[in-house]
Write an enzyme that holds these catalytic residues in place. Structure first.
Site, PDB file in Angstrom:
ATOM      1  N   LYS A 100       0.802  -1.238   0.110  1.00 34.67           N
ATOM      2  CA  LYS A 100      -0.027  -0.082   0.145  1.00 34.67           C
ATOM      3  C   LYS A 100       0.833   1.312  -0.102  1.00 34.67           C
ATOM      4  CE  LYS A 100      -4.150  -1.779  -0.136  1.00 34.67           C
ATOM      5  NZ  LYS A 100      -4.992  -1.654  -1.214  1.00 34.67           N
ATOM      6  N   ASP A 123       0.212  -0.489  -4.665  1.00 35.83           N
ATOM      7  CA  ASP A 123      -1.046   0.062  -4.818  1.00 35.83           C
ATOM      8  C   ASP A 123      -1.334   1.292  -4.215  1.00 35.83           C
ATOM      9  OD1 ASP A 123      -3.861   0.016  -5.177  1.00 35.83           O
ATOM     10  OD2 ASP A 123      -4.451  -1.699  -3.611  1.00 35.83           O
ATOM     11  N   GLU A 161      -0.390  -0.324  -9.629  1.00 32.92           N
ATOM     12  CA  GLU A 161      -1.842  -0.457  -9.405  1.00 32.92           C
ATOM     13  C   GLU A 161      -2.621   0.825  -9.101  1.00 32.92           C
ATOM     14  OE1 GLU A 161      -5.123  -3.223  -7.211  1.00 32.92           O
ATOM     15  OE2 GLU A 161      -3.108  -4.010  -7.450  1.00 32.92           O
ATOM     16  N   ASP A 165      -7.913  -1.377 -11.157  1.00 32.07           N
ATOM     17  CA  ASP A 165      -8.775  -1.731 -10.242  1.00 32.07           C
ATOM     18  C   ASP A 165      -9.842  -0.824  -9.983  1.00 32.07           C
ATOM     19  OD1 ASP A 165      -9.861  -2.934  -8.057  1.00 32.07           O
ATOM     20  OD2 ASP A 165      -8.375  -2.583  -6.555  1.00 32.07           O
ATOM     21  N   LYS A 204     -12.496  -7.831  -8.658  1.00 30.67           N
ATOM     22  CA  LYS A 204     -13.298  -8.066  -7.442  1.00 30.67           C
ATOM     23  C   LYS A 204     -14.439  -8.229  -7.775  1.00 30.67           C
ATOM     24  CE  LYS A 204     -10.252  -5.091  -4.313  1.00 30.67           C
ATOM     25  NZ  LYS A 204      -9.207  -4.886  -5.201  1.00 30.67           N
TER      26      LYS A 204
END
Length: 366
Positions: A165, A193, A218, A241, A265
């Site tokens: 992250k 990400d 990402e 994403d 997802k």
């Protein structure tokens, strides 16, 4: 087979660390999961679960799901749940958007389809192509020393894919990635990400300052258009994403050559009915995927694990074991995890049962 009742349950999922933190100052210690139970005239029950990752992550939040499910219940009662595409079309006609709420019902329908046919859902999604699946672990945004400790812990447990992250200012994120990179081992997959926190210029600056470091970037920016612009200037492969929320979004990204990989997802796309289409589009285009969900316990994990298990290995980047991110389990029979990989049982349907001792029933529709 006909659906006689739709029951809505909720349960709390405390995070098994100090806090789950990511870009934009977002941080959570607990999530609310919603479980749908469809009871049929044959006595079979189907189970679905969705759990938005807090109210500020995606265009859905746990507090709004009961109202959406109340609106959707009349479209499901009396229907044959095995006709998953027909039911999705009916739900789309009854309620615009609200894919996460529809996903809870859709997953329960797939569970019933598997149980009624005596087959695991992965067989119905194309067959078992991965007896076990590689897992990634999320390295939550924290101080470098804490993140380094997380890497060592995860690697000792057999993980070789990591989602790091990011979301500090550009210089801090650049320094963080450089500080962590000495931990990287050959063959590992690293993803930085950003959860859409950067401007275009910031994303390009970061990528150029980290040139030569082997990682995916990402969702660096919030919008699809911004990410597409960054892809033309970045030095790293792009993974999308949050900016992809429909089948048509994915078709556009493939047409625009906007991504090198994507995070699929399942609840964000309305469940398995739409997600299998997206999966097959990406496979046909050679786009590897992380197949997962925003959050959840054992039912949600099982649902995306069945999709991952039926995905050609070359296009399965990894998946995740979200049920193990919580201190409470809302289901029995969740996929098994060992040495950084996950396996499914051969039980029909999704192969999981809710643990009602951790759930409270909020509504019953018939």
């Amino acid at each position: 087979m006909r659906v006689e009742t739709l029951s809505v349950y909720t349960g709390e999922l405390p995070y098994n660390g100090p806090a789950y933190s990511f870009a934009g100052g977002r941080s959570y210690t607990e999530f609310t999961s919603t479980v749908v139970v469809l009871t049929t005239d044959t006595g079979l029950e189907g189970y679905g679960e969705v759990c938005p990752c807090g109210p500020s992550y995606m265009p859905a939040f746990a507090g709004g799901l009961p109202s959406c499910l109340e609106a959707l219940a009349p479209t499901v009662i009396g229907e044959d749940p095995r006709h998953t595409t027909r039911l999705m079309r009916k739900m789309d006609q009854a309620l615009n958007g609200q894919a996460v709420a529809k996903a809870a019902i859709d997953l329960a329908c797939w569970d019933l389809l598997g149980k009624s046919s005596g087959l695991p859902v992965y067989t119905l999604l194309g067959g078992l192509l991965n007896v076990s699946m590689p897992l990634h672990r999320i390295v939550s945004l924290a101080e470098p020393a804490e993140m380094r400790a997380s890497f060592r812990d995860f690697r000792e447990r057999g993980f070789h894919s990591f989602q790091i992250k990011l979301g500090h200012d550009i210089e801090a994120d650049r320094d963080l990635v450089h500080a962590l990179m000495d931990l990287r081992e050959s063959g590992e997959i690293w993803v930085g990400d950003v959860n859409g926190a950067w401007r275009r210029d910031e994303a390009v600056r970061f990528s150029r300052s980290a040139e030569g470091l082997d990682l995916y970037l990402e969702q660096p920016c919030a919008s699809y258009e911004e990410c597409l612009s960054v892809r033309g200037h970045a030095r790293h492969p792009m993974k999308l994403d949050e900016s992809l929320t429909s089948v048509s979004d994915v078709q556009r990204a493939l047409r625009d050559d906007a991504m090198d990989a994507m995070s699929l997802k399942v609840s964000k796309f309305g469940g398995l009915t739409h997600s299998r289409v997206i999966r097959d589009l990406c496979v046909a285009s050679g786009i590897p995927m992380t197949i997962e969900d925003a959050w959840g316990s054992g039912i949600a994990t099982a649902a995306y694990a069945h999709l991952a298990a039926s995905t050609p290995p070359a296009c399965l980047l990894n998946t995740t074991d979200l049920h193990n991110y919580n201190t409470v389990q809302l289901a029995r029979g969740a996929p098994e995890v060992a040495n950084g990989r996950m396996t499914l049982s051969e039980r029909p349907g999704l192969g999981v049962e809710p643990d009602f001792s951790h759930l409270r029933r909020d509504a019953l529709y018939s």
